[in-house]
Design a protein around this motif. Structure first.
Motif, PDB file in Angstrom:
ATOM      1  N   CYS A   4       0.946  -0.882  -0.035  1.00  0.00           N
ATOM      2  CA  CYS A   4       0.000   0.185   0.024  1.00  0.00           C
ATOM      3  C   CYS A   4       0.744   1.176  -0.001  1.00  0.00           C
ATOM      4  N   SER A   5       1.965   1.118   0.750  1.00  0.00           N
ATOM      5  CA  SER A   5       2.737   2.428   0.859  1.00  0.00           C
ATOM      6  C   SER A   5       3.370   2.517  -0.733  1.00  0.00           C
ATOM      7  N   TYR A   6       3.759   1.661  -1.507  1.00  0.00           N
ATOM      8  CA  TYR A   6       3.978   1.727  -2.913  1.00  0.00           C
ATOM      9  C   TYR A   6       2.880   2.432  -3.825  1.00  0.00           C
ATOM     10  N   LEU A   7       1.673   1.651  -3.499  1.00  0.00           N
ATOM     11  CA  LEU A   7       0.828   2.466  -4.378  1.00  0.00           C
ATOM     12  C   LEU A   7       0.564   3.812  -4.008  1.00  0.00           C
ATOM     13  N   LEU A   8       0.408   4.241  -2.746  1.00  0.00           N
ATOM     14  CA  LEU A   8       0.227   5.678  -2.560  1.00  0.00           C
ATOM     15  C   LEU A   8       1.358   6.574  -2.748  1.00  0.00           C
ATOM     16  N   ILE A   9       2.388   6.220  -2.561  1.00  0.00           N
ATOM     17  CA  ILE A   9       3.513   7.033  -2.794  1.00  0.00           C
ATOM     18  C   ILE A   9       3.802   7.327  -4.423  1.00  0.00           C
ATOM     19  N   GLY A  10       3.555   6.303  -4.857  1.00  0.00           N
ATOM     20  CA  GLY A  10       3.425   6.614  -6.553  1.00  0.00           C
ATOM     21  C   GLY A  10       1.987   6.887  -7.029  1.00  0.00           C
ATOM     22  N   PRO A  26      12.313  10.188   3.132  1.00  0.00           N
ATOM     23  CA  PRO A  26      11.961  11.383   2.800  1.00  0.00           C
ATOM     24  C   PRO A  26      11.563  11.378   1.455  1.00  0.00           C
ATOM     25  N   ASP A  27      11.962  10.641   0.503  1.00  0.00           N
ATOM     26  CA  ASP A  27      11.401  10.450  -0.878  1.00  0.00           C
ATOM     27  C   ASP A  27      10.062  10.129  -0.944  1.00  0.00           C
ATOM     28  N   ALA A  28       9.405   9.369   0.235  1.00  0.00           N
ATOM     29  CA  ALA A  28       7.967   9.021   0.243  1.00  0.00           C
ATOM     30  C   ALA A  28       7.236  10.259   0.473  1.00  0.00           C
ATOM     31  N   MET A  29       7.925  11.518   0.415  1.00  0.00           N
ATOM     32  CA  MET A  29       6.928  12.759   0.260  1.00  0.00           C
ATOM     33  C   MET A  29       6.082  12.990  -1.072  1.00  0.00           C
ATOM     34  N   ALA A  30       6.600  12.304  -1.810  1.00  0.00           N
ATOM     35  CA  ALA A  30       6.181  12.268  -3.214  1.00  0.00           C
ATOM     36  C   ALA A  30       4.694  12.152  -3.381  1.00  0.00           C
ATOM     37  N   GLY A  31       4.090  11.323  -2.162  1.00  0.00           N
ATOM     38  CA  GLY A  31       2.772  10.854  -2.088  1.00  0.00           C
ATOM     39  C   GLY A  31       1.760  12.063  -1.812  1.00  0.00           C
ATOM     40  N   ALA A  46      26.580  26.990   2.469  1.00  0.00           N
ATOM     41  CA  ALA A  46      27.829  26.425   3.072  1.00  0.00           C
ATOM     42  C   ALA A  46      27.877  25.131   2.188  1.00  0.00           C
ATOM     43  N   PRO A  47      29.086  24.759   1.562  1.00  0.00           N
ATOM     44  CA  PRO A  47      29.151  23.514   0.962  1.00  0.00           C
ATOM     45  C   PRO A  47      29.056  22.431   1.574  1.00  0.00           C
ATOM     46  N   VAL A  48      29.086  22.432   2.919  1.00  0.00           N
ATOM     47  CA  VAL A  48      29.057  21.232   3.664  1.00  0.00           C
ATOM     48  C   VAL A  48      27.469  20.781   3.540  1.00  0.00           C
ATOM     49  N   ILE A  49      26.577  21.807   3.721  1.00  0.00           N
ATOM     50  CA  ILE A  49      25.349  21.630   3.985  1.00  0.00           C
ATOM     51  C   ILE A  49      24.422  21.094   2.537  1.00  0.00           C
ATOM     52  N   CYS A  50      25.195  21.508   1.679  1.00  0.00           N
ATOM     53  CA  CYS A  50      24.312  21.177   0.329  1.00  0.00           C
ATOM     54  C   CYS A  50      23.809  19.776   0.021  1.00  0.00           C
ATOM     55  N   PRO A  51      25.015  18.756   0.213  1.00  0.00           N
ATOM     56  CA  PRO A  51      24.673  17.482  -0.048  1.00  0.00           C
ATOM     57  C   PRO A  51      23.654  16.796   1.219  1.00  0.00           C
ATOM     58  N   VAL A  52      23.848  17.606   2.403  1.00  0.00           N
ATOM     59  CA  VAL A  52      22.937  17.056   3.449  1.00  0.00           C
ATOM     60  C   VAL A  52      21.514  17.762   3.176  1.00  0.00           C
ATOM     61  N   ARG A  53      21.487  18.730   2.735  1.00  0.00           N
ATOM     62  CA  ARG A  53      20.013  19.244   2.780  1.00  0.00           C
ATOM     63  C   ARG A  53      19.312  18.543   1.476  1.00  0.00           C
ATOM     64  N   THR A  54      20.008  18.138   0.242  1.00  0.00           N
ATOM     65  CA  THR A  54      19.150  17.275  -0.570  1.00  0.00           C
ATOM     66  C   THR A  54      19.049  15.839  -0.247  1.00  0.00           C
ATOM     67  N   GLY A  55      19.635  15.551   0.807  1.00  0.00           N
ATOM     68  CA  GLY A  55      19.572  14.221   1.312  1.00  0.00           C
ATOM     69  C   GLY A  55      20.206  13.093   0.314  1.00  0.00           C
ATOM     70  N   ARG A  56      20.803  13.709  -0.616  1.00  0.00           N
ATOM     71  CA  ARG A  56      21.375  12.978  -1.593  1.00  0.00           C
ATOM     72  C   ARG A  56      22.802  12.196  -1.260  1.00  0.00           C
ATOM     73  N   ALA A  71      10.428   7.274  -6.223  1.00  0.00           N
ATOM     74  CA  ALA A  71      10.239   7.283  -5.036  1.00  0.00           C
ATOM     75  C   ALA A  71       9.636   6.000  -4.413  1.00  0.00           C
ATOM     76  N   ALA A  72       8.332   5.718  -5.277  1.00  0.00           N
ATOM     77  CA  ALA A  72       7.854   4.668  -4.764  1.00  0.00           C
ATOM     78  C   ALA A  72       8.596   3.235  -4.970  1.00  0.00           C
ATOM     79  N   ARG A  73       9.129   3.185  -6.074  1.00  0.00           N
ATOM     80  CA  ARG A  73      10.023   1.981  -6.100  1.00  0.00           C
ATOM     81  C   ARG A  73      11.103   1.858  -5.061  1.00  0.00           C
ATOM     82  N   LYS A  74      11.559   3.032  -4.892  1.00  0.00           N
ATOM     83  CA  LYS A  74      12.680   3.034  -3.882  1.00  0.00           C
ATOM     84  C   LYS A  74      12.148   2.655  -2.596  1.00  0.00           C
ATOM     85  N   ALA A  75      11.020   3.076  -1.854  1.00  0.00           N
ATOM     86  CA  ALA A  75      10.388   2.564  -0.844  1.00  0.00           C
ATOM     87  C   ALA A  75      10.306   1.210  -0.923  1.00  0.00           C
TER      88      ALA A  75
END
Lengths: 103, 656
Positions: B152-158, B243-248, B547-557, B169-173
């Motif tokens: 259901c989480s897959y269905l709802l995120i996507g 965090p990617d599950a916010m797509a739903g 700040a350069p440290v923050i950028c990768p953290v902020r995107t969560g990537r 995002a759904a596939r990742k979850a």
């Protein structure tokens, strides 16, 4: 004391047999072949006679008489055949010409 | 009565799900919303009735119902069986009540979406699967619910599948939680071997208690189940999917984060806490991973700029608290925090959804601003949720649950092997730092969004259907925590007494300054947030984001990139290698070689035999010719042959 020993008799018989055999193999005339056959028969008969004399037994001479009769019959049949062939129009006495069937 | 009500409890959302699935396109949005809310509402009523029945019985009373045997084999059996004890009672109350509030909200939120039927079908199915999960008394039956919430989480995120990012995002979850599913299955198979063919939770726990399982086996089983719970609850190292599950849609996020899905892992460990109590290293691992996750989640949430992402990372962080509590053996505290977290996180998500909806789908907190003037009601709701999340002392539910966890963690002690020990105070320090950071990041969000200069203009009003659940959740997240209090304040232990009256958590021996510290950390966080973001100019606020440290953290990537290089790339390489198909080539080559060789051999054999036959015939012909020459019909030759043969025979006879 016999005139010939058994060895001599066997030698003579072998010689006679060889002469007869050679006659059969060499001569093509059927009459001569019959004669050679008789010589061979007589060679064999001579061995019987010699053996009878050697062991003082009459059986050898009985066998000779039988062979004599056989040779007479054989010669009679052979001559009859030759005459018969001749009567059928065969012009020759050569035995090698009769090597084909039907004729 | 109970044997009748428990199946009905699960069937109601399931029936609502089926009706809405089948009716897609034939029923209007209002009808669909009503069907879904009715399904979950009846469940909520039934679960309240069942709770009353259970509480009126003896303290260790358990309502059991076996519907039908699922499979029976020599050496293994599984039933579709349900069990209602006090832990699952708490869970069904949270799932159905919070789920009902979210459904009521969603009926209004999703009113204009064309896919509303599909949405509500998935939502109610989600609730049904979660109910199966928390009620199952057979671990294999629990696994059905476990897989159901994953699906259901897959269905709802996507849900909005038009955008490829959402389906990614759904596939990742799905993939991330799938790893946990595999681990759970491994753990179950390990347990089956110990119990002799039954996966009944009671049987399993009894087998573990009787020592039918070797210590290493217990550790392995607990580790597998822990991995499953980590994946489901998005803890390190599986945290990237949440965090990617916010797509739903936002109600989905609320449902996933508050009532269902992520709480499944916490519930599973709490349910099997007797098993985990025997596996000390796994407990220590749980606690350490929980502490690390709560710090990482809080730090990441501190630099996010997307409103929903802040909440997502805060969920990960709060789940870290629960795992910390589970690891320290205070599973009652974990369940208490689960309950209060369900209240305030649902409130925060639903409020955020309402804000985003009215602000023209603007999610960047730096573009929002000054919303307290335009939407005061939502501001009050969000501030209530935020204070509860931060755990502001005395007035919020989050304070009491967090305090319970902190006091439990302080007195925890792990005796690991070889003289290694891990004691509570360091973990307590991390948890306290986490509490400070929690208050910091959530009030950063509050100050930026609601104070300062007005940003994007707001439009419309929040409908009444959306306001009612928000109001209920406000009350719950502010007052829902007073049923359990630290001893320093008041010896009130309703909650832990409710769960297990024989083992009330009492920490009377702990110094009073622990509670003071637990209360002071959120206040300090609030103060720092006020200094940093509340009164400074808007330009100042955005500076740390550069700040350069923050950028990768902020995107969560950052974590995604790590996984990309650690797992995805080798896998791609493997796939690339297998695409060339060396093995296939080798096999084909060998086949060709053998084929050629066999053809050659065949030809050679045929040649040999043929030649042999030809020679044989030639020789026979020749011999026949010779024999024919022999038969020339000449008597003299025949006589010669006879004589020669005779001579030869005689010669052989004589000479030999």
């Amino acid at each position: 004391m016999p005139a010939f020993s058994f060895n001599d008799t066997l030698l003579l018989a072998t010689a006679l047999f060889s002469v007869g055999l050679a006659g059969i193999l060499v001569r093509r005339n059927m009459v001569f072949m019959l004669m050679s056959l008789d010589i061979m028969l007589n060679a064999a008969a001579l061995v019987f006679v010699g053996a009878g004399a050697r062991w003082h037994d009459a059986t050898g001479q009985v066998m000779f008489l039988l062979i004599l009769a056989l040779a007479a019959v054989e010669t009679a049949v052979g001559l009859a055949l030759i005459v018969c062939l001749h009567a059928h129009g065969r012009p020759t006495l050569d035995a090698d010409t009769g090597n084909l069937l039907k004729g | 009565m109970a044997t009748f009500l428990i199946p009905i409890l699960i069937l109601c959302p399931l029936a609502a799900s089926l009706i809405t699935f089948v009716s897609a396109g034939r029923m209007d949005a209002r009808g669909i919303g009503m069907v879904a809310c009715a399904g979950v509402g009846i469940s909520a009523v039934i679960s309240i009735i069942l709770s009353v029945m259970l509480l009126s019985g003896p303290v260790t009373g358990v309502l059991q119902v076996t519907l039908w045997p699922w499979m029976h084999m020599p050496g293994f059996s599984a039933d579709i069986a349900f069990m209602l004890d006090r832990v699952s009672m708490l869970m069904i109350l949270v799932v159905t009540v919070v789920g009902l509030l979210i459904h009521i909200y969603a009926a209004s939120y999703m009113y204009h979406d064309p896919g509303i039927a599909r949405f509500f079908a998935c939502m109610t199915l989600f609730v049904a699967a979660m109910l199966v999960l928390v009620l199952a008394s057979d671990l294999l039956c629990l696994f059905i619910g476990w897989e159901g919430v994953g699906l259901c989480s897959y269905l709802l995120i996507g849900f909005w599948y038009d955008d490829p990012a959402n389906t990614v995002a759904a596939r990742k979850a799905f993939y991330m939680t799938r790893m946990g599913d595999v681990a759970l299955l491994c753990g179950l198979l390990l347990l089956v071997t110990a119990t002799g063919g039954s996966l009944r939770i009671g049987t399993v726990l009894a087998a573990v208690a009787n020592g039918q399982l070797a210590p290493s086996g217990i550790n392995m089983a607990a580790l597998f189940i822990l991995v499953a719970a980590l994946a489901k609850s998005a803890q390190i190292p599986f945290q990237t999917w949440l965090p990617d599950a916010m797509a739903g849609p936002t109600p989905t996020s609320a449902l996933i984060h508050a009532a269902t899905m992520v709480t499944a892992g916490v519930y599973l460990i709490a349910r099997l806490h007797d098993l985990f109590a025997m596996a000390v290293p796994v407990m220590a691992l749980t606690a350490v991973l929980g502490a690390l996750t709560l710090l990482m989640g809080a730090c990441t949430a501190l630099v996010q700029s997307d409103l929903k992402r802040i909440l997502a990372w805060s969920t990960i962080s709060q789940l870290g608290y629960m795992f910390l509590a589970l690891g320290c053996g205070v599973w009652q505290a974990a369940l208490f925090h689960l309950m209060t977290h369900a209240f305030f996180k649902a409130l925060l998500f639903l409020t955020a959804g309402a804000i985003i909806m009215r602000a023209h789908h603007e999610q960047d907190i730096f573009r929002l601003g000054g919303l307290r003037h335009t939407m005061p009601g939502l501001t009050a709701a969000f501030v209530a949720g935020a204070s509860s999340l931060a755990g502001l002392p005395l007035v919020t539910a989050g304070f009491y649950s967090k305090e319970m966890i902190l006091s439990g963690v302080w007195s925890a002690h792990f005796n690991l092997t070889h003289g290694w020990t891990l004691s509570g105070p360091p973990l307590w320090g991390m948890a306290l730092l986490g509490a400070f950071l929690t208050a910091l990041y959530i009030f950063r969000c509050v100050f930026i969004v609601f104070c300062g200069k007005a940003g994007t203009g707001a439009a419309g009003r929040t409908s009444r259907l959306m306001s009612i659940p928000l109001g209920c959740l406000c009350i719950l997240s502010l007052c829902g925590g007073v049923i359990e209090m630290p001893d320093t304040l008041l010896p009130l232990h309703l909650f832990s007494g409710l769960l297990d009256p024989t083992a009330v958590l009492s920490h009377t021996h702990q110094p009073a300054w622990l509670v003071m510290a637990g209360a002071g950390a959120p206040l300090a966080g609030l103060g720092v947030a006020w200094v940093l973001w509340g009164r400074s100019s808007p330009v100042m606020r955005e500076i740390p984001g550069q700040a350069p440290v923050i950028c990768p953290v902020r995107t969560g990537r950052g974590m995604d990139a790590l996984y990309h290089y650690a797992f995805v790339q080798p896998f791609c390489l493997l796939a690339w290698l297998t695409r060339l198909d060396i093995l296939n080539h080798a096999v084909t080559g060998t086949g060709l070689l053998i084929q050629t060789a066999s053809a050659r051999i065949f030809r050679a054999r045929a040649d040999f035999l043929g030649r042999l036959a030809i020679q044989a015939t030639r020789m026979i012909r020749w011999a026949g010719h010779l024999l024919g020459l022999l038969h020339n019909g000449r008597v003299r030759w025949y006589a010669a042959w006879i004589a020669g043969g005779l001579c030869a025979g005689l010669a052989m006879a004589v000479l030999s």
